[in-house]
Design a protein around this motif. Sequence first.
Motif, PDB file in Angstrom:
ATOM      1  N   UNK A  15       0.837  -1.203   0.000  1.00  0.00           N
ATOM      2  CA  UNK A  15       0.000   0.000   0.000  1.00  0.00           C
ATOM      3  C   UNK A  15       0.871   1.253   0.000  1.00  0.00           C
ATOM      4  N   UNK A  16       1.976   1.216   0.733  1.00  0.00           N
ATOM      5  CA  UNK A  16       2.909   2.367   0.745  1.00  0.00           C
ATOM      6  C   UNK A  16       3.485   2.567  -0.645  1.00  0.00           C
ATOM      7  N   UNK A  17       3.911   1.480  -1.280  1.00  0.00           N
ATOM      8  CA  UNK A  17       4.475   1.565  -2.628  1.00  0.00           C
ATOM      9  C   UNK A  17       3.426   2.087  -3.610  1.00  0.00           C
ATOM     10  N   UNK A 259       9.128   1.659   6.378  1.00  0.00           N
ATOM     11  CA  UNK A 259      10.401   0.944   6.297  1.00  0.00           C
ATOM     12  C   UNK A 259      10.318  -0.205   5.305  1.00  0.00           C
ATOM     13  N   UNK A 260       9.238  -0.983   5.378  1.00  0.00           N
ATOM     14  CA  UNK A 260       9.089  -2.121   4.486  1.00  0.00           C
ATOM     15  C   UNK A 260       8.856  -1.672   3.043  1.00  0.00           C
ATOM     16  N   UNK A 261       8.072  -0.607   2.869  1.00  0.00           N
ATOM     17  CA  UNK A 261       7.822  -0.096   1.517  1.00  0.00           C
ATOM     18  C   UNK A 261       9.085   0.453   0.884  1.00  0.00           C
ATOM     19  N   UNK A 262       9.893   1.179   1.669  1.00  0.00           N
ATOM     20  CA  UNK A 262      11.143   1.710   1.125  1.00  0.00           C
ATOM     21  C   UNK A 262      12.119   0.587   0.800  1.00  0.00           C
ATOM     22  N   UNK A 267      14.907  -2.290  -3.473  1.00  0.00           N
ATOM     23  CA  UNK A 267      15.172  -3.529  -4.207  1.00  0.00           C
ATOM     24  C   UNK A 267      14.892  -3.360  -5.698  1.00  0.00           C
ATOM     25  N   UNK A 268      13.791  -2.668  -6.014  1.00  0.00           N
ATOM     26  CA  UNK A 268      13.465  -2.438  -7.420  1.00  0.00           C
ATOM     27  C   UNK A 268      14.495  -1.581  -8.113  1.00  0.00           C
ATOM     28  N   UNK A 290       1.309  -1.638 -12.689  1.00  0.00           N
ATOM     29  CA  UNK A 290       2.679  -1.941 -12.269  1.00  0.00           C
ATOM     30  C   UNK A 290       3.103  -0.881 -11.253  1.00  0.00           C
ATOM     31  N   UNK A 291       2.643  -1.044 -10.027  1.00  0.00           N
ATOM     32  CA  UNK A 291       2.861  -0.031  -9.000  1.00  0.00           C
ATOM     33  C   UNK A 291       4.325   0.073  -8.591  1.00  0.00           C
ATOM     34  N   UNK A 292       5.068  -1.033  -8.699  1.00  0.00           N
ATOM     35  CA  UNK A 292       6.479  -0.998  -8.375  1.00  0.00           C
ATOM     36  C   UNK A 292       7.253  -0.130  -9.349  1.00  0.00           C
ATOM     37  N   UNK A 293       7.015  -0.302 -10.657  1.00  0.00           N
ATOM     38  CA  UNK A 293       7.689   0.536 -11.649  1.00  0.00           C
ATOM     39  C   UNK A 293       7.280   1.989 -11.487  1.00  0.00           C
ATOM     40  N   UNK A 294       5.999   2.225 -11.256  1.00  0.00           N
ATOM     41  CA  UNK A 294       5.524   3.598 -11.096  1.00  0.00           C
ATOM     42  C   UNK A 294       6.230   4.296  -9.945  1.00  0.00           C
TER      43      UNK A 294
END
Length: 431
Positions: A15-17, A259-262, A267-268, A290-294
Amino acid sequence: MAAAEADLVNTAAQAWLYGYPLVLMDLSREAMTARVPVNRFDHMREFPDDTFTDVVTPNADTLYSQAWLDLGPEPMVLSVPDMGDRYWMMPVLSAWTDVFTAPGSRTTGRGDAHYAITGPGWTGTLPDGVTGLPSPTALAWLIGRIATAGAEDRTAVHRLQDRLRLTPLSAWTGDPDTRPPEPAPRPGAPAAAAPADRVSAMDGAGFFTRLNRLMAANPPKPDDAPALERFAVLGVTPGGDPAALSRPEVVNAVHAAPEQGQALLSQGIAAARARTGWTVHRGLGDYGTDYGKRAMVARLGLGANLDADAIYPSSSVDADGRPLTGQHAYLLRFEPGGLPPAKGFWSLSMYNDKHAFAANPLHRFAIGDRDDLRTDPDGSLAIRLQHDRPAGPANWLPAPAGSFSVVLRVYWPDAAALNGDWRPPAIQRVS
């Protein structure tokens, strides 16, 4: 940690990401509009040089005209003068960093034009001669770029910048010649941390409270519904209140989310940087789910363009995978017919280990098709990348003494660049 609690912590990190780009956009708007208010253009009049450190990998090809838009009260009419044969684009990003429209040479061509950028839910009627550009969010960011061929071309571009207009629709319909008064300069404010650093410093409750408030005015996309259904257990919903949920495991997950989202974001980024040769990030400006790429693109290059408008191959190694350094000399040779296939233009920019321009005797930070380039007898084009001045005539892009990287900007790329038939040639070490 029990499996259920671990799953909840992972959901909170996701959710943070998911919300990172929206919160970062809002804080960026807050920082930039401390100087120029919303719904007003802020024009860059000069190229950045080796003293410029505001953003990484700066651009020495175009002069920018940007504006943060608040489309909640009413639409804003963007007026663009005839740019002639000059390359230009006026992409507009939603609050989620997707490019939802991009008037410019590629899409709309030449001629004076007027566009009404409308917010979500607006249902009025536009005047004749005004093209509607619906924004999915009330907050939007217009990042205009006008191609500029060196310092001697700046005055002509300044005249074009001065003819750009942003007019509230009510003023437009009342009197088309009315120009909103220029805002008075704002008093200087104490220097604040960079927006990305401010996001990183937020606790979980503060982050999600801000995200919920922003989602109420800037609705998520319909395709986000499955993700929002998962996040609802944390109180992450448009207009919701995470503090209203008091279950210990939820409180703990919300607390751990930054912390977990960062960590996921880092990692990405690390995975994207673990590469050799040229790297071309694709699918920018249109991220789907693609929320990680965004989130990664927002962190590394907020405001990225659609692939159809520009691609940015980058490299920090030579053909053998060795890091580029000013201790050696290199050649980037384009064979006959192998120049970057750009309908707009192309350029190669040089950056130091801080991803900034480096001082050099030519005061040259980029070289490209708008320069007076020397071709070899066989029709090939070689660019020398080195710290010391070449012995004879050469297309020299000066490198810093230490490690460096280069970015090849291809504006309005042709099909060959978009489908992968063309790729930049490897950088060859010659000494």
